[in-house]
Write a protein that holds these residues in place. Structure first.
Motif, PDB file in Angstrom:
ATOM      1  N   GLY A  83       7.997 -27.408 -25.582  1.00  0.00           N
ATOM      2  CA  GLY A  83       8.617 -28.216 -24.544  1.00  0.00           C
ATOM      3  C   GLY A  83       8.582 -27.609 -23.158  1.00  0.00           C
ATOM      4  N   ASP A  84       7.946 -26.447 -23.001  1.00  0.00           N
ATOM      5  CA  ASP A  84       7.842 -25.802 -21.687  1.00  0.00           C
ATOM      6  C   ASP A  84       6.543 -26.260 -21.028  1.00  0.00           C
ATOM      7  N   VAL A  85       6.569 -27.457 -20.462  1.00  0.00           N
ATOM      8  CA  VAL A  85       5.352 -28.051 -19.909  1.00  0.00           C
ATOM      9  C   VAL A  85       4.883 -27.281 -18.678  1.00  0.00           C
ATOM     10  N   SER A  86       5.802 -26.943 -17.791  1.00  0.00           N
ATOM     11  CA  SER A  86       5.439 -26.204 -16.584  1.00  0.00           C
ATOM     12  C   SER A  86       4.831 -24.846 -16.938  1.00  0.00           C
ATOM     13  N   TRP A 107      -8.650 -30.080 -21.955  1.00  0.00           N
ATOM     14  CA  TRP A 107      -7.924 -31.336 -22.106  1.00  0.00           C
ATOM     15  C   TRP A 107      -6.417 -31.098 -22.245  1.00  0.00           C
ATOM     16  N   GLN A 108      -6.038 -29.938 -22.801  1.00  0.00           N
ATOM     17  CA  GLN A 108      -4.608 -29.634 -22.941  1.00  0.00           C
ATOM     18  C   GLN A 108      -3.929 -29.568 -21.573  1.00  0.00           C
ATOM     19  N   ARG A 109      -4.634 -29.030 -20.599  1.00  0.00           N
ATOM     20  CA  ARG A 109      -4.094 -28.948 -19.241  1.00  0.00           C
ATOM     21  C   ARG A 109      -3.854 -30.345 -18.676  1.00  0.00           C
ATOM     22  N   GLY A 110      -4.777 -31.263 -18.927  1.00  0.00           N
ATOM     23  CA  GLY A 110      -4.616 -32.628 -18.446  1.00  0.00           C
ATOM     24  C   GLY A 110      -3.371 -33.291 -19.010  1.00  0.00           C
ATOM     25  N   LEU A 111      -3.098 -33.060 -20.293  1.00  0.00           N
ATOM     26  CA  LEU A 111      -1.894 -33.626 -20.905  1.00  0.00           C
ATOM     27  C   LEU A 111      -0.636 -33.071 -20.246  1.00  0.00           C
ATOM     28  N   TYR A 115       2.650 -34.945 -17.762  1.00  0.00           N
ATOM     29  CA  TYR A 115       4.108 -34.863 -17.918  1.00  0.00           C
ATOM     30  C   TYR A 115       4.799 -34.172 -16.749  1.00  0.00           C
ATOM     31  N   LEU A 116       4.022 -33.589 -15.860  1.00  0.00           N
ATOM     32  CA  LEU A 116       4.580 -33.052 -14.618  1.00  0.00           C
ATOM     33  C   LEU A 116       4.396 -34.036 -13.462  1.00  0.00           C
ATOM     34  N   ASP A 117       3.935 -35.245 -13.776  1.00  0.00           N
ATOM     35  CA  ASP A 117       3.681 -36.286 -12.769  1.00  0.00           C
ATOM     36  C   ASP A 117       2.608 -35.872 -11.767  1.00  0.00           C
ATOM     37  N   ARG A 118       1.721 -35.002 -12.173  1.00  0.00           N
ATOM     38  CA  ARG A 118       0.597 -34.593 -11.327  1.00  0.00           C
ATOM     39  C   ARG A 118      -0.631 -35.398 -11.767  1.00  0.00           C
ATOM     40  N   PHE A 119      -0.550 -36.696 -11.503  1.00  0.00           N
ATOM     41  CA  PHE A 119      -1.491 -37.641 -12.094  1.00  0.00           C
ATOM     42  C   PHE A 119      -2.906 -37.516 -11.526  1.00  0.00           C
ATOM     43  N   GLU A 120      -3.015 -37.232 -10.249  1.00  0.00           N
ATOM     44  CA  GLU A 120      -4.350 -37.106  -9.654  1.00  0.00           C
ATOM     45  C   GLU A 120      -5.102 -35.925 -10.262  1.00  0.00           C
ATOM     46  N   LYS A 244       6.604 -35.522 -29.400  1.00  0.00           N
ATOM     47  CA  LYS A 244       7.944 -34.940 -29.294  1.00  0.00           C
ATOM     48  C   LYS A 244       8.242 -34.514 -27.858  1.00  0.00           C
ATOM     49  N   VAL A 245       7.244 -33.924 -27.207  1.00  0.00           N
ATOM     50  CA  VAL A 245       7.421 -33.524 -25.811  1.00  0.00           C
ATOM     51  C   VAL A 245       7.645 -34.755 -24.931  1.00  0.00           C
ATOM     52  N   HIS A 246       6.944 -35.830 -25.241  1.00  0.00           N
ATOM     53  CA  HIS A 246       7.128 -37.068 -24.487  1.00  0.00           C
ATOM     54  C   HIS A 246       8.590 -37.520 -24.558  1.00  0.00           C
ATOM     55  N   CYS A 247       9.147 -37.513 -25.760  1.00  0.00           N
ATOM     56  CA  CYS A 247      10.551 -37.906 -25.924  1.00  0.00           C
ATOM     57  C   CYS A 247      11.475 -36.973 -25.147  1.00  0.00           C
TER      58      CYS A 247
END
Length: 257
Positions: A83-86, A107-111, A115-120, A244-247
């Motif tokens: 759960g530590d996305v940052s 691809w893991q970095r893109g996911l 979740y950090l709202d860094r969509f670009e 789970k991280v999404h939730c």
């Protein structure tokens, strides 16, 4: 022998395999019981360290540190699953500093960026990866998800990344849903009585489709269902951890991760 003659054999596109096989450490042998396809059909991500090693042998290694970079990727994946996305992005970015050649495979970095709202940045990551692996259905969808948050669903669909045919029926249907539009409930219903992994993926991507459309309650219903499914609870699949991280990121539940 020309450099391209040495490196190119490992760089041809290969058939799509589920992400759970992509999690396997590149320094471990792959047990045949977990690999439904012959070794030559595996994703090129598994062979990136080998490509790096060949390149290092020819060039003397330069300033790259492929083994340390791969260790950083593993650390990032573990942080994400907790759960530590940052923190995961910090590790993935460290991997790129250690070995920039990893960029088109992360691809893991893109996911995590999603979740950090860094969509670009997320969309850029997925487009780079699909350019290297044009058979990756899920990364095409995740690029759409990032761009839908930036430009809206219709604009994102106009620049949808087309990829090769996925070997999994559930992901072929999910791909068509995101590419052409449709009813996510049909996706779930069509795979509700099949394999546990099919129901999980149908529920996850139905929820993500609803999220792209701004229908948060529908998204919550399906993604929490994916989390609570037998596959979501028991599988080591990276995407089970992602659900789970999404939730967790949406404050839907604190008990999944």
């Amino acid at each position: 022998m020309a450099l391209t003659q040495i490196v190119n054999p490992t760089m041809y596109p290969s058939p799509r395999i589920p992400r759970r096989f992509k999690m396997i450490s590149p320094f471990r042998s792959i047990s045949p019981q977990f690999s439904p396809q012959p070794p030559h059909a595996l994703s090129r991500r598994l062979f990136l360290p080998s490509v790096s090693s060949i390149w290092d042998a020819i060039t003397g290694g330069g300033d790259s540190n492929p083994r340390e970079a791969i260790a950083a990727v593993r650390n990032g994946m573990q942080l994400f699953k907790k759960g530590d996305v940052s923190g995961s992005v910090t590790e993935f970015d460290r991997a790129l500093l250690l070995d920039p050649r990893q960029k088109a495979y992360l691809w893991q970095r893109g996911l995590s960026l999603y979740y950090l709202d860094r969509f670009e940045e997320g969309a850029e990551q997925f487009r780079l990866d699909v350019a290297q692996n044009p058979n990756d259905t899920e990364e095409s969808i995740w690029c759409f998800l990032c761009e839908a948050r930036l430009h809206g669903v219709n604009a994102a669909r106009e620049q949808f990344l087309e990829v090769g045919r996925d070997s999994r029926p559930v992901m072929r249907e999910a791909y068509n849903l995101f590419k052409n539009g449709g009813d996510p409930e049909k996706l779930v219903n069509d795979f509700s009585s099949g394999q546990a992994s099919d129901y999980f993926y149908a529920s996850l991507y139905a929820g993500l489709y609803y999220e792209a459309e701004g229908k948060s309650e529908n998204a919550k219903f399906h993604i929490t269902a994916a989390c609570g499914s037998p596959y979501g609870q028991r599988s080591d699949d990276y995407m089970a951890s992602l659900a789970k991280v999404h939730c967790l990121c949406r404050n839907w539940s604190s008990g999944f991760v």
